[in-house]
Design a protein around this motif. Sequence first.
Motif, short mmCIF file in Angstrom:
data_model
loop_
_atom_site.label_atom_id
_atom_site.label_comp_id
_atom_site.label_asym_id
_atom_site.label_seq_id
_atom_site.Cartn_x
_atom_site.Cartn_y
_atom_site.Cartn_z
N GLN A 182 -2.67 6.22 -17.78
CA GLN A 182 -2.90 6.33 -16.24
C GLN A 182 -3.47 4.94 -15.81
OE1 GLN A 182 -6.96 8.34 -15.87
NE2 GLN A 182 -7.16 8.33 -17.81
N TYR A 183 -4.02 3.96 -16.83
CA TYR A 183 -4.42 2.85 -16.29
C TYR A 183 -3.42 1.74 -15.87
CZ TYR A 183 -8.04 4.86 -19.22
OH TYR A 183 -9.04 5.43 -19.92
N ASP A 184 -2.09 2.39 -16.10
CA ASP A 184 -0.90 1.37 -15.60
C ASP A 184 -0.60 1.81 -14.01
OD1 ASP A 184 0.41 1.62 -18.74
OD2 ASP A 184 -0.36 -0.05 -17.66
N TYR A 185 -1.10 2.84 -13.49
CA TYR A 185 -0.88 3.40 -11.98
C TYR A 185 -1.96 2.99 -11.15
CZ TYR A 185 2.78 6.08 -14.25
OH TYR A 185 3.86 6.70 -14.66
N THR A 186 -1.60 2.50 -10.13
CA THR A 186 -2.16 1.69 -8.87
C THR A 186 -2.68 2.63 -7.91
OG1 THR A 186 -1.10 -0.35 -9.49
CG2 THR A 186 -2.50 -0.16 -7.53
N TYR A 187 -1.98 3.48 -7.45
CA TYR A 187 -2.34 4.45 -6.37
C TYR A 187 -2.08 5.76 -6.88
CZ TYR A 187 -1.06 0.09 -3.94
OH TYR A 187 -1.27 -1.12 -3.28
N TRP A 188 -2.99 6.65 -6.22
CA TRP A 188 -3.27 7.82 -6.65
C TRP A 188 -3.31 9.06 -5.55
CZ3 TRP A 188 -3.47 9.91 -11.82
CH2 TRP A 188 -3.44 8.97 -12.90
N GLY A 189 -2.81 10.27 -5.64
CA GLY A 189 -3.33 11.06 -4.57
C GLY A 189 -4.33 11.98 -4.88
N GLN A 208 0.98 -1.02 -0.05
CA GLN A 208 -0.04 -0.02 0.20
C GLN A 208 0.94 1.25 0.07
OE1 GLN A 208 -3.33 -0.41 -0.09
NE2 GLN A 208 -3.83 1.87 -0.02
N VAL A 209 0.57 2.19 -0.84
CA VAL A 209 1.37 3.55 -1.07
C VAL A 209 0.20 4.55 -0.61
CG1 VAL A 209 2.84 4.94 -2.39
CG2 VAL A 209 3.22 2.46 -2.33
N GLN A 210 0.65 5.49 -0.11
CA GLN A 210 -0.04 6.52 0.11
C GLN A 210 0.53 7.93 -0.55
OE1 GLN A 210 0.43 4.95 3.27
NE2 GLN A 210 -1.22 3.64 2.63
N LEU A 211 -0.08 8.76 -1.19
CA LEU A 211 0.36 9.99 -1.93
C LEU A 211 -0.18 11.17 -1.50
CD1 LEU A 211 0.81 8.18 -5.56
CD2 LEU A 211 2.52 8.45 -3.87
N VAL A 212 0.48 12.21 -1.36
CA VAL A 212 -0.22 13.60 -0.98
C VAL A 212 0.45 14.66 -1.99
CG1 VAL A 212 -0.77 15.15 0.73
CG2 VAL A 212 -0.89 12.71 1.29
N GLU A 213 -0.36 15.31 -2.53
CA GLU A 213 0.23 16.27 -3.53
C GLU A 213 0.21 17.55 -2.53
OE1 GLU A 213 -2.14 13.75 -6.55
OE2 GLU A 213 -2.47 14.56 -4.44
N SER A 214 0.96 18.69 -2.97
CA SER A 214 0.96 20.04 -2.19
C SER A 214 1.64 20.83 -3.31
CB SER A 214 1.57 19.95 -1.02
OG SER A 214 3.10 19.63 -1.09
N GLY A 215 1.65 22.13 -3.29
CA GLY A 215 2.21 23.29 -3.96
C GLY A 215 1.49 23.89 -5.12
N GLY A 216 0.31 23.52 -5.16
CA GLY A 216 -0.59 24.33 -6.03
C GLY A 216 -0.87 25.54 -5.84
N GLY A 221 5.16 10.66 -0.34
CA GLY A 221 4.80 9.26 -0.39
C GLY A 221 4.93 8.55 0.96
N SER A 222 4.29 7.30 1.26
CA SER A 222 4.47 6.84 2.51
C SER A 222 4.35 5.49 2.01
CB SER A 222 3.83 7.38 3.56
OG SER A 222 2.34 7.36 3.20
N GLY A 223 4.75 4.41 3.02
CA GLY A 223 4.52 3.07 2.75
C GLY A 223 5.88 2.43 2.75
N ARG A 224 5.81 1.19 3.09
CA ARG A 224 7.11 0.35 3.14
C ARG A 224 7.68 0.15 1.64
NH1 ARG A 224 6.17 -4.73 6.05
NH2 ARG A 224 8.13 -5.20 5.62
N THR A 225 6.87 0.13 0.61
CA THR A 225 7.53 -0.25 -0.63
C THR A 225 7.36 0.91 -1.59
OG1 THR A 225 5.30 -0.72 -1.37
CG2 THR A 225 6.50 -2.29 -0.35
N PHE A 226 7.39 2.23 -0.98
CA PHE A 226 7.37 3.54 -1.95
C PHE A 226 8.42 3.52 -2.73
CE2 PHE A 226 6.14 7.53 -3.15
CZ PHE A 226 7.17 8.33 -3.12
N SER A 227 9.64 3.21 -2.16
CA SER A 227 10.79 3.48 -3.13
C SER A 227 10.85 2.56 -4.29
CB SER A 227 12.26 3.09 -2.27
OG SER A 227 11.98 1.88 -1.77
N SER A 228 10.17 1.45 -4.42
CA SER A 228 10.03 0.59 -5.35
C SER A 228 9.18 1.01 -6.62
CB SER A 228 9.57 -0.90 -4.73
OG SER A 228 8.33 -0.94 -4.43
#
Length: 122
Positions: free
Chosen positions: A106-113, A1-9, A24-31
Motif C-alpha cells: 500500500q505504501y507504493d500507492y499515492t492516490y486512494w479512493g 493529481q488523480v481522483q478515484l471513486v469506488e462503487s458497487g459494494g 478515475g479522473s485526471g489528465r494522467t490517469f491512464s499512466s
Amino acid sequence: QVQLVESGGGLVQAGGSLRLSCAGSGRTFSSYVIGWFRQAPGKEREFVAAITWSGTRASDADSMQGRFTISRDNAKNTVYLQMSSLKPEDTAVYYCAAARYLATLQYDYTYWGQGTQVTVSS
C-alpha cells in the motif's frame, strides 16, 4: 493529481458475486497502475489485485483463490474487480488506489479512493 471513486459494494449472501468499479479522473490517469486493497475490521489493509494500463496483472492468488478478477476499460477510465464465490471472510472495505508502477504494498500507492463496503452474509 488523480481522483478515484469506488462503487458497487453492498450486501451479498455467501456464494454470490459483486463487481466493484473504480472510476478515475485526471489528465494522467491512464499512466497509473490501479490496485485494489481491502481492510476488514481490526485487520490491516491487504492487497487484492492490480493492473497496468496495458493489462498486466498482479494478484494475491493465495488468499483470493482465483475468485477475484481485475480488469480495466481504458476508454472509460475505469477499473473493475469482479468477485465471485464470496465468503463471509471477504467482508471488508474495498479501496482502489493509483501507483506509478506495479506494486503490492500500500505504501507504493499515492492516490486512494474513499472505499466501498462489501458485506458477505453467511
